[in-house]
Write a protein that holds these residues in place. Structure first.
Motif, PDB file in Angstrom:
ATOM      1  N   LEU A 130       0.663  -0.973  -0.006  1.00  0.00           N
ATOM      2  CA  LEU A 130      -0.165   0.086   0.186  1.00  0.00           C
ATOM      3  C   LEU A 130       0.391   0.898   0.035  1.00  0.00           C
ATOM      4  CD1 LEU A 130      -3.148   1.220   0.250  1.00  0.00           C
ATOM      5  CD2 LEU A 130      -2.677   0.966   2.825  1.00  0.00           C
ATOM      6  N   ALA A 131       1.821   1.274   0.693  1.00  0.00           N
ATOM      7  CA  ALA A 131       2.980   2.389   0.747  1.00  0.00           C
ATOM      8  C   ALA A 131       3.367   2.057  -0.473  1.00  0.00           C
ATOM      9  CB  ALA A 131       3.807   1.858   1.779  1.00  0.00           C
ATOM     10  N   GLU A 132       3.549   1.655  -1.311  1.00  0.00           N
ATOM     11  CA  GLU A 132       4.254   2.127  -2.939  1.00  0.00           C
ATOM     12  C   GLU A 132       3.050   2.130  -3.496  1.00  0.00           C
ATOM     13  OE1 GLU A 132       6.393  -0.670  -6.443  1.00  0.00           O
ATOM     14  OE2 GLU A 132       5.436  -1.939  -4.181  1.00  0.00           O
ATOM     15  N   HIS A 133       1.963   1.451  -3.933  1.00  0.00           N
ATOM     16  CA  HIS A 133       0.527   2.477  -4.002  1.00  0.00           C
ATOM     17  C   HIS A 133       1.097   3.724  -4.179  1.00  0.00           C
ATOM     18  CE1 HIS A 133      -3.092   2.123  -6.569  1.00  0.00           C
ATOM     19  NE2 HIS A 133      -3.336   2.632  -5.363  1.00  0.00           N
ATOM     20  N   LEU A 134       1.247   4.478  -2.868  1.00  0.00           N
ATOM     21  CA  LEU A 134       0.765   5.314  -2.880  1.00  0.00           C
ATOM     22  C   LEU A 134       2.059   6.825  -2.635  1.00  0.00           C
ATOM     23  CD1 LEU A 134      -1.769   5.702   0.378  1.00  0.00           C
ATOM     24  CD2 LEU A 134      -2.010   5.475  -0.956  1.00  0.00           C
ATOM     25  N   GLY A 135       2.933   6.135  -3.042  1.00  0.00           N
ATOM     26  CA  GLY A 135       3.875   6.446  -3.450  1.00  0.00           C
ATOM     27  C   GLY A 135       4.793   7.492  -1.729  1.00  0.00           C
ATOM     28  N   THR A 165       6.457   4.894   7.632  1.00  0.00           N
ATOM     29  CA  THR A 165       5.174   3.996   7.314  1.00  0.00           C
ATOM     30  C   THR A 165       5.349   3.955   9.139  1.00  0.00           C
ATOM     31  OG1 THR A 165       6.642   1.885   8.008  1.00  0.00           O
ATOM     32  CG2 THR A 165       4.872   3.139   5.200  1.00  0.00           C
ATOM     33  N   LEU A 166       4.137   3.866   9.819  1.00  0.00           N
ATOM     34  CA  LEU A 166       4.258   3.148  11.483  1.00  0.00           C
ATOM     35  C   LEU A 166       2.941   2.333  11.439  1.00  0.00           C
ATOM     36  CD1 LEU A 166       4.018   5.409  14.189  1.00  0.00           C
ATOM     37  CD2 LEU A 166       1.851   4.647  13.925  1.00  0.00           C
ATOM     38  N   ALA A 167       3.015   1.005  11.826  1.00  0.00           N
ATOM     39  CA  ALA A 167       1.941   0.481  12.596  1.00  0.00           C
ATOM     40  C   ALA A 167       1.378   0.432  13.638  1.00  0.00           C
ATOM     41  CB  ALA A 167       2.346  -0.528  11.994  1.00  0.00           C
TER      42      ALA A 167
END
Length: 272
Positions: free
Chosen positions: A200-205, A211-213
Motif C-alpha cells: 500500500l505504501a508503494e501504491h501511494l508513493g 510508515t507506522l503500524a
C-alpha cells in the motif's frame, strides 16, 4: 517520487477499540488531526472488508483497507491485492473441523459461510455484527472455489493445541496465525499485514521510512516489523511488545492517540 506523508496502519480489535467496538473520542480526534495534516491512515485487520468499511467511514478514511490479515487490500472501486487459500487446503481444513468437532468459518466473496449456527458462530458474530453470515450445511459440498481465508473458532483453553496442530499440518503451505484468544486462521502462505502495508505504501508513493503500524496481537507482528515505526499496545502480548519500537498505553487509555501524538503529530509531552 515519495513525499513526506506518513502512512499509518491501525489494527482494530484491542488497538483501535476494545470489546465494545467503540472508538474513544480522543482517538477519533487524533486520527482526524492526522488526516487534516495530510497523512494517510488505513485499517489493518483480520476482519472482512464489509465489516471493516463502517469503521473507516466513521473515521473519514479513504485509503484502501488491509483486510483478512493482509489477504485483501482494496477500497470501494479498486482491489490492489487478493490472495486466496488453495482449495485443497480449504477442504482439508473443513474435513479436520468436522472430524474434531471444531467450528469453522469460511470466507468467500466477502461473505461468511458456516455449516450451522453454533455457539462459536454466534460468538464470532457478536464481535463482528456487520458481517453477513450464511448457513449452508455441508461446507465440503458448498465450497467449490478458493476462499479468502478460513477460521477455526474454539474455546480459549483449546487454542494453543489447535494452533500447534494447524501449524504442523499446514504451516509449510499456508499462513497460520492466532488472531484472537479463540481464533486460529489459515490464509495463503504469502499473506501478512506487513506485506500488505508495504504494498500500500508503494501504491501511494509513500516511502517505507514513513510508515507506522500499531497493533496488539501476534498477527500484527509482521506489520510492526515491516513499518519504520512499530508500536505495540500496552495490552499487547509480551511477544508483540518485545519486537516493538515503542509500547503505547493500553487500549482503554487511548494508546492509538498517544502514538499518533508522539510520532506523527509531535505534541509536546504526548506519550510521556
Amino acid at each position: 517520487m515519495t513525499n513526506e506523508r506518513w502512512l499509518i496502519a491501525l489494527d482494530l480489535d484491542g488497538t483501535l477499540f476494545d470489546h465494545d467496538l467503540r472508538i474513544h473520542p480522543r482517538v477519533a480526534e487524533a486520527i482526524r488531526r492526522t488526516l487534516a495534516a495530510g497523512h494517510v491512515v488505513t485499517l489493518a485487520t483480520g476482519r472482512m472488508y464489509c465489516a471493516t468499511r463502517p469503521f473507516a467511514e466513521q473515521l473519514g478514511l479513504t485509503a484502501p483497507l488491509i483486510c483478512y490479515q493482509g489477504a485483501l487490500v482494496r477500497d470501494e472501486t479498486n482491489t490492489l491485492l487478493h490472495l486466496t487459500l488453495p482449495l485443497a487446503i480449504t477442504r482439508e481444513a473443513i474435513a479436520f473441523a468436522r472430524a474434531h468437532d471444531v467450528h469453522l468459518n469460511v470466507y468467500l466473496d466477502d461473505v461468511l459461510y458456516v455449516a450451522e449456527m453454533t455457539p462459536e458462530a454466534e460468538f464470532y458474530h457478536s464481535l463482528s455484527p456487520m458481517a453477513p453470515v450464511e448457513v449452508v450445511g455441508d461446507l465440503l459440498a458448498f465450497v467449490q472455489r478458493e476462499p479468502t481465508k478460513v477460521v477455526f473458532v474454539c474455546d480459549e483453553a483449546q487454542t494453543p493445541a489447535l494452533l500447534a496442530e494447524a501449524a504442523q499440518r499446514w504451516g509449510r503451505v499456508a499462513q497460520v496465525v492466532q488472531s484472537h484468544a479463540r481464533f486460529v486462521e489459515l490464509t495463503h502462505r504469502e499473506v501478512s499485514k506487513g506485506r500488505a502495508l508495504l504494498l500500500l505504501a508503494e501504491h501511494l508513493g509513500i516511502a517505507p521510512t514513513r510508515t507506522l503500524a500499531i497493533g496488539d496481537n501476534r498477527n500484527d507482528e509482521s506489520m510492526l516489523r515491516a513499518a519504520a515505526v512499530g508500536v505495540a499496545m500496552g495490552n499487547a502480548a509480551p511477544e508483540v511488545q518485545a519486537i516493538a519500537d515503542w509500547v503505547a498505553p493500553p487500549v482503554h487509555a487511548q494508546g492509538v492517540a498517544a502514538a499518533l501524538e508522539r510520532f506523527v503529530l509531535n505534541e509536546a509531552g504526548a506519550g510521556a
